[in-house]
Scaffold this motif. Structure first.
Motif, mmCIF file in Angstrom:
data_model
loop_
_atom_site.group_PDB
_atom_site.id
_atom_site.type_symbol
_atom_site.label_atom_id
_atom_site.label_comp_id
_atom_site.label_asym_id
_atom_site.label_seq_id
_atom_site.Cartn_x
_atom_site.Cartn_y
_atom_site.Cartn_z
ATOM 1 N N ILE A 1 2.685 0.178 -4.437
ATOM 2 C CA ILE A 1 1.296 0.557 -4.184
ATOM 3 C C ILE A 1 0.401 -0.355 -5.013
ATOM 4 N N THR A 2 -0.499 -1.025 -4.332
ATOM 5 C CA THR A 2 -1.412 -1.966 -4.978
ATOM 6 C C THR A 2 -2.848 -1.489 -4.804
ATOM 7 N N VAL A 3 -3.765 -2.281 -5.305
ATOM 8 C CA VAL A 3 -5.180 -1.943 -5.173
ATOM 9 C C VAL A 3 -5.584 -1.878 -3.704
ATOM 10 N N ASP A 4 -4.966 -2.721 -2.865
ATOM 11 C CA ASP A 4 -5.362 -2.796 -1.462
ATOM 12 C C ASP A 4 -4.901 -1.601 -0.644
ATOM 13 N N ASN A 5 -3.746 -1.003 -0.984
ATOM 14 C CA ASN A 5 -3.227 0.068 -0.134
ATOM 15 C C ASN A 5 -3.196 1.428 -0.828
ATOM 16 N N ASP B 1 -4.982 6.194 -9.384
ATOM 17 C CA ASP B 1 -3.885 6.553 -10.282
ATOM 18 C C ASP B 1 -2.511 6.315 -9.661
ATOM 19 N N MET B 2 -2.475 5.953 -8.371
ATOM 20 C CA MET B 2 -1.206 5.687 -7.695
ATOM 21 C C MET B 2 -0.773 4.235 -7.839
ATOM 22 N N ILE B 3 -1.675 3.367 -8.281
ATOM 23 C CA ILE B 3 -1.366 1.942 -8.377
ATOM 24 C C ILE B 3 -0.227 1.723 -9.371
ATOM 25 N N GLY B 4 0.748 0.931 -8.960
ATOM 26 C CA GLY B 4 1.897 0.639 -9.801
ATOM 27 C C GLY B 4 3.148 1.379 -9.401
ATOM 28 N N SER B 5 3.002 2.479 -8.669
ATOM 29 C CA SER B 5 4.176 3.202 -8.185
ATOM 30 C C SER B 5 4.564 2.681 -6.804
#
Length: 755
Positions: A122-126, A131-135
């Motif tokens: 999960i990135t900034v774009d999707n 708080d989900m970014i990085g997972s």
């Protein structure tokens, strides 16, 4: 069926920009849903998408780790939807679901094959929430009706206020093959209580253009690059015609199983649906996206313009020629340093002032001119999308390609980079020096600024109807001669001959305008002495569309109605009909249609071609079976014994790929020609002779000569060739007359025949 190849970006690398030589395969980057790996590039594309044999490679795709393969294993329907433990609130999407039910095609879970779950970072774009970014999240892919699809469940659609706009745009754009397709939706995703709707979105199986070039750049040839470039231009032009903005970069362009470039990432900036297929592909880093932005956008302009897209397309055309992102070394160095923002700001400033990449050695001249026109600094100097598309179309279909040149004047505008004296400026200078080794010339590259067509010939040669009309109204010589490089570097031709020299469907209005303005079609091209019919039938290349060859037949009807000479010979001695038979790109069906139109205008099929016999011999050589039948049924001279023998000889000397279809057609042609020899051919020749004399009005209803015509010189009426009439008369006197008189006497004369 081709399995889906999914590529997931390794977030630990921090960058997908590759410095150094492009075309290298990257490990752990491509996985097939059936668990296999190591497929060959030459087998990835379906047949007929590119020229036969033009793509081949022994480069193997990287093998994924065992752990990753286990994560890609097949899952059951319950496993797939078991992750949704909590019911999804469908109320915010009520309007979207209602529209889908009324408009889109419904699908069912049982129709999905090879359903599998793919873990994607999960990135900034999707990310739906920061708080989900990085997972990671699981994305469902499957095969539906032999199409690779992503199953986008409703909880991943994004903002309900934007979703309806996205799906309506996708449905509106579905007619364009180069746009990501919304195939349908799943109204009921499972039989369990936690069922949720989902969309079936196209998932091109070769990932993004960026990863495609990383893996296969060394394997693709220029015809394939032209085709990918043309796909991008056509898709972009279609989006522009619909008023849909698009962010163009090599991560938003995906490659499907047939090698077609598919555009994504258009529409509203916050939309997640159109960009969903990009989540599973390698993407350029956010830092590298600035190289695709037009200078005016880098300056801060917020008013959208289609000129931005032309600039981005020019960058992508260069990327196709090099296999890498522009200024990748500079960006990689900036990302690894402590002053990323400042370094990128300096690179942006240099681009605004004219910094561009160097041309890669071996880039065809016309292609180089095209992308340099597209990435011009001033928006008004960039070509319209129509010109870009038509130029790429010519590169795809016209041979030899090295004879093509674009109209335009070399303004000698050299690109110079104006940067401050700093470490970052040195990096830019070093980059330019290192890349100059790859250029065709050690001198700085020059940009040929795009300008509108400067003459009537140029306007016609690029199929620009507006400029054609303007130059006609401005008094340009409609019958003047000029050398047009897109036709020949030697022959001087008139504007109407330039139009027919590379005739496309959009050339038809220009041809009509020139004829309406009384263009002289009797003028021959200087040096070749070809008239308009010669040029059309010699250089015509089929253009596949919904109307087939209708534009060819329309042009032919216009020329014939205007009095084009059907039996004129060029410098080498060929007639238009000879060149029709010799053109291998025209199908046999179209050859027959053109032949019939020319026959109605008095074409002489008995005329001999240089060293190749008459038209029958040429038709036999190129195995135009139906054309042979049509010629023999109307030409008494073609069935002369020496003519048939020459045709059989030409048929037997025809060489080609030894396939069952080719061998059967050659055998069929030879056997048909033999039916016109000896006793078997006598009744057929008699039928043709009677037909010619009857059409000329020389025979009565009994098949005997009209009394008033006996003893007189037989002059061919309009529409009947004198040579055919003379031959038919000789054959009638030698083989038919006595037989007819004997039959009539036995029947009791004319009255008995009538009874």
């Amino acid at each position: 069926m081709i399995p889906l190849a999914t590529v997931v970006e390794d977030t630990s690398s921090g960058s997908s920009i590759k410095s150094g030589k492009s075309g290298k395969s990257h490990k752990n980057s491509e996985v097939h849903n059936n668990g296999s790996s190591g497929s060959k590039f030459g087998g990835l594309f379906k047949s007929n998408s590119y020229r036969s044999g033009s793509i081949s490679s022994n480069t193997s795709v990287g093998v994924a780790s065992t752990t990753h393969q286990r994560s890609m294993s097949f899952v059951t329907e319950e496993d797939h939807y078991g992750e949704h433990q909590e019911p999804v609130n469908l109320d915010p999407y009520h309007q979207c679901l209602q529209w889908l039910q009324q408009t889109c095609r419904p699908a069912f879970v049982k129709e999905l094959l090879q359903l599998s779950s793919v873990p994607v970072p999960i990135t900034v774009d999707n990310a739906k929430h920061p708080d989900m970014i990085g997972s990671t999240q699981k994305i469902q892919v499957a095969t539906w009706k032999q199409c690779q699809v992503q199953v986008v469940t409703i909880d991943k659609w994004g903002n309900p206020q934007d979703v309806l706009q996205e799906i309506q745009a996708l449905h509106k754009l579905r007619k364009c093959r180069q746009i990501i397709q919304l195939y349908g939706y799943l109204p009921s995703s499972s039989s369990t209580s936690n069922q949720i709707p989902a969309l079936l979105l196209q998932q091109p199986s070769h990932g993004s253009l960026r990863q495609f070039l990383d893996h296969h750049f060394d394997s693709i040839q220029w015809p394939e690059r032209y085709k990918l470039a043309l796909d991008m231009a056509q898709g972009l032009r279609f989006l522009t015609s619909q008023g849909v903005p698009c962010t163009m970069h090599s991560g938003n362009i995906l490659i499907d199983a047939e090698g077609i470039a598919i555009l994504t990432g258009f529409g509203i900036p916050t939309g997640l649906i159109t960009s969903a297929p990009c989540q599973m592909t390698a993407q350029p880093t956010s830092s590298s996206l600035l190289v695709y932005m037009a200078p005016e956008k880098l300056k801060g302009s917020t008013s959208y313009s289609s000129d931005w897209q032309v600039y981005s397309l020019g960058i992508l055309l260069w990327e196709l020629s090099s296999g890498r992102i522009p200024f990748d070394e500079i960006i990689a160095r900036a990302e690894s340093g402590p002053r990323l923002a400042k370094n990128l700001e300096q690179l942006s400033s240099a681009i605004i002032r004219g910094l561009r990449e160097e041309t890669i050695a071996g880039t065809p001249e016309i292609y180089e001119q095209l992308f340099k026109m597209c990435w011009e600094g001033e928006p008004e100097s960039r070509p319209p999308l129509e010109v870009v598309e038509e130029t790429l179309q010519m590169l795809v279909v016209v041979e030899p390609m090295d004879m093509l040149m674009l109209p335009g004047e070399d303004l000698g505008m050299s690109i110079t980079s104006i940067v401050s004296d700093s470490i970052d400026s040195d990096a830019i200078s070093t980059h330019l020096r290192s890349n100059s080794i790859r250029s065709d010339s050690p001198n700085p590259s020059h940009v040929r600024s795009f300008s509108r067509p400067q003459t009537l010939h140029q306007a016609v040669s690029v199929s620009n109807p507006d400029m054609t009309e303007w130059y006609i109204l401005s008094g340009h010589d409609i019958n003047g001669y000029a050398i047009v490089p897109t036709y020949s570097n030697e022959c001087e031709i008139t504007p109407i001959q330039a139009c027919l020299g590379h005739f496309l469907p959009n050339s038809l209005p220009i041809l009509k305008e020139l004829l309406d303005q009384d263009a002289d079609i009797t003028l021959p091209a200087r040096r070749s002495h070809q008239n308009c019919l010669h040029i059309l039938l010699d250089r015509y290349i089929p253009f596949k569309n919904d109307h087939g060859s209708a534009h060819l037949f329309a042009a032919l009807d216009m020329l014939l109605a205007a009095g084009a000479q059907v039996n004129a010979r060029d410098m080498q001695g060929y007639t238009p009909l000879h060149l029709l038979m010799r053109n291998p790109k025209i199908s046999s069906e179209d050859v027959v249609e053109v032949l019939n139109k020319l026959t109605a205008k008095g074409v002489d099929t008995s005329l001999q071609a240089p060293r190749e016999g008459n038209v029958l011999s040429l038709a036999a050589k190129y195995l135009h079976f139906e054309a042979i039948r049509a010629i023999l049924n109307n030409d008494i001279l073609a069935s002369e014994p020496e003519s048939i023998d020459r045709a059989i000889e030409s048929c037997l000397t025809m060489t080609g790929r030894v396939t069952d279809k080719f061998v059967n057609l050659r055998t069929k042609t030879k056997e048909f020609l033999k039916l016109w020899t000896g006793k078997a051919g006598a009744p057929r020749r008699e039928k043709v002779a009677l037909k010619i004399l009857t059409d000329a009005g020389l025979l009565d209803m009994t098949g005997l000569r009209i009394k008033s015509m006996k003893g007189k010189m037989m002059t061919a009426p309009s529409g009947v060739l004198q040579t055919q009439l003379d031959c038919a008369n000789l054959y009638y006197d030698a083989h038919i007359k006595k037989k007819r008189e004997l039959i009539l006497n036995n029947m009791g004369g004319v009255q008995g025949f009538i009874r």
